[in-house]
Design a protein around this motif. Sequence first.
Motif, short mmCIF file in Angstrom:
data_model
loop_
_atom_site.label_atom_id
_atom_site.label_comp_id
_atom_site.label_asym_id
_atom_site.label_seq_id
_atom_site.Cartn_x
_atom_site.Cartn_y
_atom_site.Cartn_z
N LEU A 1 15.04 14.83 -92.75
CA LEU A 1 14.06 15.49 -92.22
C LEU A 1 14.24 17.02 -93.03
N ALA A 2 13.44 17.19 -94.07
CA ALA A 2 13.74 18.40 -94.85
C ALA A 2 12.59 19.62 -94.57
N VAL A 3 12.96 20.89 -94.41
CA VAL A 3 12.27 21.88 -94.21
C VAL A 3 12.53 23.15 -95.17
N PRO A 4 11.84 23.92 -95.62
CA PRO A 4 12.19 25.17 -96.50
C PRO A 4 12.58 26.19 -95.51
N VAL A 5 13.65 26.90 -96.39
CA VAL A 5 13.96 28.30 -95.50
C VAL A 5 13.49 29.35 -96.74
N MET A 6 12.46 30.06 -96.01
CA MET A 6 12.00 31.10 -96.88
C MET A 6 12.43 32.37 -96.67
N GLN A 7 12.60 33.03 -97.95
CA GLN A 7 13.12 34.49 -97.99
C GLN A 7 12.32 35.10 -98.92
N ASP A 8 11.50 36.32 -98.59
CA ASP A 8 10.67 36.98 -99.39
C ASP A 8 9.55 36.09 -99.97
N GLY A 9 9.16 35.29 -99.35
CA GLY A 9 7.71 34.60 -99.61
C GLY A 9 8.16 33.26 -100.43
N LYS A 10 9.27 33.20 -100.86
CA LYS A 10 9.85 31.92 -101.73
C LYS A 10 10.95 31.24 -100.87
N VAL A 11 10.85 29.91 -101.43
CA VAL A 11 11.83 28.82 -100.81
C VAL A 11 13.33 29.18 -101.28
N ALA A 12 14.03 29.54 -100.37
CA ALA A 12 15.44 29.96 -100.98
C ALA A 12 16.45 28.79 -100.62
N TYR A 13 16.23 28.02 -99.60
CA TYR A 13 17.07 26.90 -99.18
C TYR A 13 16.26 25.62 -98.58
N CYS A 14 16.86 24.78 -98.57
CA CYS A 14 16.36 23.46 -97.92
C CYS A 14 17.18 23.00 -96.90
N LEU A 15 16.81 23.07 -95.51
CA LEU A 15 17.43 22.70 -94.45
C LEU A 15 17.16 21.28 -94.07
N ASN B 1 4.73 7.08 -81.19
CA ASN B 1 5.85 7.10 -80.75
C ASN B 1 6.90 7.57 -81.91
N VAL B 2 6.70 7.04 -83.11
CA VAL B 2 7.47 7.27 -84.32
C VAL B 2 7.19 8.82 -84.70
N ARG B 3 5.92 8.88 -84.97
CA ARG B 3 5.36 10.48 -85.14
C ARG B 3 5.95 11.37 -84.18
N GLN B 4 6.01 11.04 -82.90
CA GLN B 4 6.73 12.00 -81.69
C GLN B 4 8.04 12.18 -82.38
N VAL B 5 8.89 11.23 -82.25
CA VAL B 5 10.13 11.51 -82.90
C VAL B 5 10.56 12.04 -83.88
N LEU B 6 9.70 11.98 -85.04
CA LEU B 6 9.84 12.91 -86.20
C LEU B 6 9.50 14.42 -85.95
N ALA B 7 8.04 14.41 -85.17
CA ALA B 7 7.89 15.98 -84.91
C ALA B 7 8.86 16.73 -84.15
N ARG B 8 9.67 16.04 -83.10
CA ARG B 8 10.36 16.56 -82.23
C ARG B 8 11.75 17.17 -82.97
N ASN B 9 12.12 16.30 -84.03
CA ASN B 9 13.40 16.56 -84.79
C ASN B 9 12.92 17.68 -85.99
N PHE B 10 11.60 17.51 -86.54
CA PHE B 10 11.18 18.38 -87.51
C PHE B 10 10.86 19.81 -86.62
N GLY B 11 10.96 19.98 -85.33
CA GLY B 11 10.78 21.17 -84.68
C GLY B 11 12.05 21.79 -84.63
N TYR B 12 13.21 21.14 -84.21
CA TYR B 12 14.48 21.73 -84.12
C TYR B 12 14.76 22.08 -85.40
N ILE B 13 14.67 21.57 -86.69
CA ILE B 13 15.00 21.92 -87.82
C ILE B 13 14.36 23.15 -88.29
#
Length: 586
Positions: free
Chosen positions: A157-171, A55-67
């Motif tokens: 919950l942090a995910v990378p924003v990729m530009q030209d194959g590199k991590v430009a920002y962190c959301l 259940n906790v994994r589902q909450v994290l996965a859902r919000n990771f999906g949004y971001i």
Amino acid sequence: MKIRAGIMTWLLLLVLLPSLPLLLFASYSAYRYADERRSTIETDLTTRANTLAANVRQVLARNFGYIASLAASDAAARGDVEGLYNIARRIRDSNPEIIAVTLIDRDGKMLFLSSLPYGQTTPTAQIAAAQEVFRTGNPVASSVFRSPINDRFLVALAVPVMQDGKVAYCLRAILNVDTINAVISPDKLPPGWVAAVTDANGRFIARSLSPDQFVGQQGSPQLVAAIQNRTEPLWEGVTKEGVVTQTALRPIGTWGWYLAIGVPKASLAAPWKQDVQILVGLGGAMLALGLGLAIWLSRRISLSIRDTVQATKAVLRGEVAAGQSAGITELDQMHRALTEVEEYGRLLEQRVDARTAELQSAKERISRFADQQERTVEAERQRISREVHDQIGAVLTGIKMIFRGLPEGVLPQEQERELITALDLGVATARRIASELRPPLIDDLGLQAAVEQLLETSFRGNGIIHAVRLDDADILNERQALAAYRIIQEASTNVLRHARASHFAVTGRVEDNSCYGITIMDDGIGMSATAGRPGALGVAGMQERAELLGGSLAIGNAPHGSGVVVSLQIPLSRPDGDPPDEDPAP
């Protein structure tokens, strides 16, 4: 040496002696019942741990999906920070679990915070998670941290924003720990149980009991050690309140979070203590009642016997015996016999005839018992002979097939002929010798390990791929496990001899809590070609073993048309409700 005691003493012993085995049996039954309840609680603990972690994994996965969807948007690809801000506000407004979305550049600077107007930011908290995203390019779930705005505990919950194959920002999606606390709230647990979500260092992210007090604190040393060692089985821990618990630990996804859930060990022992108290109370009351009744009855019988003795002495003296009723049928009959001396001879003859009939009946029962014992001995000899055929015959046959698989000329012709002759003699001798063989791994490691070793040994060098999965096989007693092993052994021998199979599988599980089902499958040429030879013990022996357990065995072609399926059903209790015989078959 004869023991002399009065009738009252013997009657008291008659009450006490049967009571002792009953008390022992009741004590054992109470222990077994408590042990089963403890096993049920531990099983429930494991199940709840898996469920809550999911259940906790589902909450994290859902919000990771949004971001993650925001990080993959066109605005992110263009580097349109304000466009990302607008989308982030819409995501936050539509998802109550996310309280804010932030964008961090490679220098650790916050470019926007969706809960504030565009252009207004706060100091970046929990920068370590963002740095991990820039370093690895993977999503990261942070540890717990305090909000710089209102001092509440949050997670990111942090995910990378990729530009030209590199991590430009962190959301980052910012979640209140109350979202995680809601998943493991006390209303989702039995009374007294405690659950917690921690990071990889054992720091509390959420907790079912007193979250306001303990969230953000370090867990107990036992919890930290269990996380570091990735402990899977149940282990003994201590809560922050000092309660000793039986604890289960489960990882939550691949984000470095863990769920721990514990049940107080005192509640595991409570059923046994309560049952013992009830048993002692009821047993003492019943024993006292029985002794009281025995004393009253023994006094009455003692007085009646004393009157009968006096009446007998009166008859021997030639006097008339008193005719007062003793209230006991046998003693009243003796009174009548004593007062009717002329019938004494007839009564004695009748008693002699009755005793003779009893002795004759006992002799007949002994004869029937002796005959039954002889049949039992013969059946035991037949069973032992079948055991020798199943095991030694299978081993020698396997050796012979391995030898025949060797290239020609490996041994001199004379040695080769002598070896084949010795193997043939070994097979013939095995069918003749009545000895007891027993796979040692069943006692040491259980049925699963024994079957795995059997198939590894039997199929080595034959190219047959095999698999074994016997779930909860330890529920079988020693006799059942050995019989199942013998059946699997015979099935594997038949496959080697006749089936020309490339795959062999054995699976087993508890079915409907009433029987244990084992399925044996191969992909050989099927029943039409693998039928047993006339007079062979193979298939008939398998069926007889199943019947001796009160079970059944069915053999047929596989549904897909290739191979054979053997289905074995072993009842976990007899039809009359008694437990299976624990006497192991050799």
